[in-house]
Design an enzyme around this catalytic site. Structure first.
Site, PDB file in Angstrom:
ATOM      1  N   ASN A   9       3.443 -54.413  25.619  1.00 15.63           N
ATOM      2  CA  ASN A   9       4.095 -55.457  26.418  1.00 15.63           C
ATOM      3  C   ASN A   9       3.195 -55.762  27.608  1.00 15.63           C
ATOM      4  O   ASN A   9       3.101 -54.954  28.537  1.00 15.63           O
ATOM      5  CB  ASN A   9       5.465 -54.930  26.889  1.00 15.63           C
ATOM      6  CG  ASN A   9       6.149 -55.882  27.853  1.00 15.63           C
ATOM      7  OD1 ASN A   9       5.749 -57.041  27.983  1.00 15.63           O
ATOM      8  ND2 ASN A   9       7.179 -55.393  28.528  1.00 15.63           N
ATOM      9  N   TRP A  10       2.551 -56.919  27.562  1.00 15.72           N
ATOM     10  CA  TRP A  10       1.611 -57.264  28.632  1.00 15.72           C
ATOM     11  C   TRP A  10       2.338 -57.774  29.880  1.00 15.72           C
ATOM     12  O   TRP A  10       1.718 -57.977  30.906  1.00 15.72           O
ATOM     13  CB  TRP A  10       0.624 -58.335  28.141  1.00 15.72           C
ATOM     14  CG  TRP A  10      -0.454 -57.800  27.239  1.00 15.72           C
ATOM     15  CD1 TRP A  10      -0.513 -56.563  26.659  1.00 15.72           C
ATOM     16  CD2 TRP A  10      -1.652 -58.491  26.833  1.00 15.72           C
ATOM     17  NE1 TRP A  10      -1.655 -56.435  25.911  1.00 15.72           N
ATOM     18  CE2 TRP A  10      -2.376 -57.600  25.992  1.00 15.72           C
ATOM     19  CE3 TRP A  10      -2.173 -59.757  27.071  1.00 15.72           C
ATOM     20  CZ2 TRP A  10      -3.602 -57.948  25.417  1.00 15.72           C
ATOM     21  CZ3 TRP A  10      -3.391 -60.114  26.486  1.00 15.72           C
ATOM     22  CH2 TRP A  10      -4.097 -59.214  25.672  1.00 15.72           C
ATOM     23  N   LYS A  11       3.621 -58.036  29.761  1.00 16.22           N
ATOM     24  CA  LYS A  11       4.410 -58.588  30.878  1.00 16.22           C
ATOM     25  C   LYS A  11       3.716 -59.851  31.429  1.00 16.22           C
ATOM     26  O   LYS A  11       3.110 -60.583  30.655  1.00 16.22           O
ATOM     27  CB  LYS A  11       4.599 -57.530  31.967  1.00 16.22           C
ATOM     28  CG  LYS A  11       5.096 -56.195  31.417  1.00 16.22           C
ATOM     29  CD  LYS A  11       5.561 -55.276  32.488  1.00 16.22           C
ATOM     30  CE  LYS A  11       5.870 -53.916  31.900  1.00 16.22           C
ATOM     31  NZ  LYS A  11       6.666 -53.078  32.749  1.00 16.22           N
ATOM     32  N   HIS A  93      14.629 -56.565  28.015  1.00 18.76           N
ATOM     33  CA  HIS A  93      13.840 -55.638  28.833  1.00 18.76           C
ATOM     34  C   HIS A  93      14.536 -55.484  30.187  1.00 18.76           C
ATOM     35  O   HIS A  93      15.115 -56.443  30.707  1.00 18.76           O
ATOM     36  CB  HIS A  93      12.428 -56.191  29.010  1.00 18.76           C
ATOM     37  CG  HIS A  93      11.470 -55.197  29.587  1.00 18.76           C
ATOM     38  ND1 HIS A  93      11.475 -54.877  30.931  1.00 18.76           N
ATOM     39  CD2 HIS A  93      10.507 -54.434  29.024  1.00 18.76           C
ATOM     40  CE1 HIS A  93      10.542 -53.967  31.153  1.00 18.76           C
ATOM     41  NE2 HIS A  93       9.937 -53.679  30.006  1.00 18.76           N
ATOM     42  N   GLU A  95      13.442 -55.452  33.044  1.00 22.26           N
ATOM     43  CA  GLU A  95      12.980 -56.400  34.065  1.00 22.26           C
ATOM     44  C   GLU A  95      13.666 -57.748  33.914  1.00 22.26           C
ATOM     45  O   GLU A  95      13.910 -58.454  34.889  1.00 22.26           O
ATOM     46  CB  GLU A  95      11.451 -56.519  33.995  1.00 22.26           C
ATOM     47  CG  GLU A  95      10.788 -55.268  34.551  1.00 22.26           C
ATOM     48  CD  GLU A  95       9.418 -54.962  33.994  1.00 22.26           C
ATOM     49  OE1 GLU A  95       8.802 -55.839  33.365  1.00 22.26           O
ATOM     50  OE2 GLU A  95       8.971 -53.813  34.182  1.00 22.26           O
ATOM     51  N   GLU A 163      14.224 -47.373  26.663  1.00 24.46           N
ATOM     52  CA  GLU A 163      13.364 -47.404  27.836  1.00 24.46           C
ATOM     53  C   GLU A 163      14.164 -47.027  29.081  1.00 24.46           C
ATOM     54  O   GLU A 163      14.818 -47.895  29.690  1.00 24.46           O
ATOM     55  CB  GLU A 163      12.792 -48.813  28.033  1.00 24.46           C
ATOM     56  CG  GLU A 163      11.922 -49.298  26.898  1.00 24.46           C
ATOM     57  CD  GLU A 163      10.853 -50.257  27.391  1.00 24.46           C
ATOM     58  OE1 GLU A 163       9.683 -50.005  27.122  1.00 24.46           O
ATOM     59  OE2 GLU A 163      11.198 -51.239  28.068  1.00 24.46           O
ATOM     60  N   GLY A 169       6.817 -47.890  34.371  1.00 23.37           N
ATOM     61  CA  GLY A 169       5.808 -48.161  35.396  1.00 23.37           C
ATOM     62  C   GLY A 169       5.759 -47.143  36.515  1.00 23.37           C
ATOM     63  O   GLY A 169       5.128 -47.386  37.545  1.00 23.37           O
ATOM     64  N   SER A 209       6.128 -45.387  30.666  1.00 26.13           N
ATOM     65  CA  SER A 209       4.974 -44.583  31.082  1.00 26.13           C
ATOM     66  C   SER A 209       4.329 -43.807  29.941  1.00 26.13           C
ATOM     67  O   SER A 209       3.895 -42.667  30.122  1.00 26.13           O
ATOM     68  CB  SER A 209       5.374 -43.627  32.221  1.00 26.13           C
ATOM     69  OG  SER A 209       5.728 -44.375  33.366  1.00 26.13           O
ATOM     70  N   GLY A 230       3.777 -50.531  28.221  1.00 26.98           N
ATOM     71  CA  GLY A 230       3.505 -51.587  29.191  1.00 26.98           C
ATOM     72  C   GLY A 230       2.079 -51.499  29.711  1.00 26.98           C
ATOM     73  O   GLY A 230       1.134 -51.943  29.066  1.00 26.98           O
ATOM     74  N   GLY A 231       1.913 -50.871  30.868  1.00 29.11           N
ATOM     75  CA  GLY A 231       0.616 -50.826  31.552  1.00 29.11           C
ATOM     76  C   GLY A 231      -0.539 -50.383  30.672  1.00 29.11           C
ATOM     77  O   GLY A 231      -1.631 -50.967  30.730  1.00 29.11           O
TER      78      GLY A 231
HETATM   79  C1  PEP Z   1       7.572 -51.577  29.547  1.00 26.47           C
HETATM   80  O1  PEP Z   1       7.415 -52.440  30.378  1.00 26.47           O
HETATM   81  O2  PEP Z   1       8.205 -51.821  28.527  1.00 26.47           O
HETATM   82  C2  PEP Z   1       6.969 -50.269  29.786  1.00 26.47           C
HETATM   83  C3  PEP Z   1       7.319 -49.291  29.011  1.00 26.47           C
HETATM   84  O3  PEP Z   1       6.076 -50.185  30.820  1.00 26.47           O
HETATM   85  P1  PEP Z   1       5.124 -48.929  31.170  1.00 26.47           P
HETATM   86  O4  PEP Z   1       4.562 -48.413  29.878  1.00 26.47           O
HETATM   87  O5  PEP Z   1       4.091 -49.473  32.084  1.00 26.47           O
HETATM   88  O6  PEP Z   1       5.994 -47.897  31.824  1.00 26.47           O
END
Ligand code: PEP
Length: 250
Positions: A9-11, A93, A95, A163, A169, A209, A230-231
């Site tokens: 997920n590049w957001k 999500h 967010e 999640e 994050g 994470s 994500g990241g």
């Molecule tokens: C996400 O945004 O779905 C996520 C899991 O982010 P991260 O891996 O950065 O915690």
């Protein structure tokens, strides 16, 4: 057997130059033993799909509207995502639930639209730290499952991403027992609600994470069918070892 899935997920990250990371991923995984999905911002979906045209990496959106078309300025429909080359869409999500006030009812309507358009809906759910501390995690998951997942779901058009909000994050992750408890719970609920083929066939991803150095341990947890990352999905150099760890666990 459920085929494992590594989803990125590049957001709200990524310009045209970022497609170089996708090209590196294509080169690094010419014949992947797991499914790979990359969800760039909507602006890059079409180009990303072209990059992966000769490769099994799938491209997904990060949200869609519940309606097919109409007066919804700034929104993108599931049909539009499909038309741009997407095969999936992330929905619900935390967010989006937080920043845009999306309820589980909204998520279900969007998921139904996504599935009707031929997209795989990756529905996210998870508890806040306060909810976990109050021992409400499983109640929260049960409610989010009941309301967010449409009856139209199949093993092919639904993926669930567990999640925990506090893990996204932050560099924090639940321990293996905590992840296992929630994934087992989701599996049991799916089996109770749907036919065996659906209940046993829907993939359940862990997200929050996930990094190259913890992926292996997370993928050893039963009922973890992959990850939503994500990241660490932004750079091929980080995402690639996570994909390799998933392949080793497959
Ligand atoms: C996400 O945004 O779905 C996520 C899991 O982010 P991260 O891996 O950065 O915690």
């Amino acid at each position: 057997m459920r085929r494992k899935l590594a989803a990125g997920n590049w957001k709200m990250n990524g310009l045209t130059a970022s497609l170089g990371e996708l090209r590196s991923l294509v080169t690094a995984h010419p014949d992947p033993m797991v499914d790979i999905l990359v969800c760039p911002p909507a602006t890059l979906i079409s180009q990303a799909a072209q990059c992966c045209a000769e490769h099994p990496i799938g491209i997904g959106g990060q949200d869609c509207h519940a309606e097919r078309a109409g007066a919804h300025t700034g929104d993108v429909s599931a049909e539009m995502l499909k038309d741009s080359g997407a095969c999936a869409v992330i929905l619900g999500h935390s967010e989006r639930r937080g920043d845009h006030g999306e309820t589980s009812d909204t998520v279900r309507a969007k998921a139904r639209a996504a599935q009707a358009a031929g997209l795989m809906a990756v529905i996210c759910m998870g508890e806040s730290l306060a909810q976990r501390d109050a021992a409400n995690t499983l109640d929260i998951i049960a409610a989010q499952m009941a309301l967010s997942i449409p009856d139209s779901s199949t093993a092919e058009n639904l993926v669930i991403a567990y999640e925990p909000i506090w893990a996204i994050g932050t560099g924090l992750t639940p321990d293996a027992a905590q992840i296992g408890e929630v994934h087992d719970f989701i599996r049991t609920r799916l089996e109770r609600r749907f036919d065996p083929g659906v209940g046993r066939g829907v993939r359940i991803l862990y997200g929050g994470s996930v990094k190259p150095d913890n992926a292996d341990a997370i993928f050893r947890v039963p009922n973890v069918d992959g990850a939503l990352v994500g990241g660490a999905s932004l750079k091929a150099g980080d995402f690639s070892p996570i994909i390799a760890a998933l392949e080793s666990s497959a």
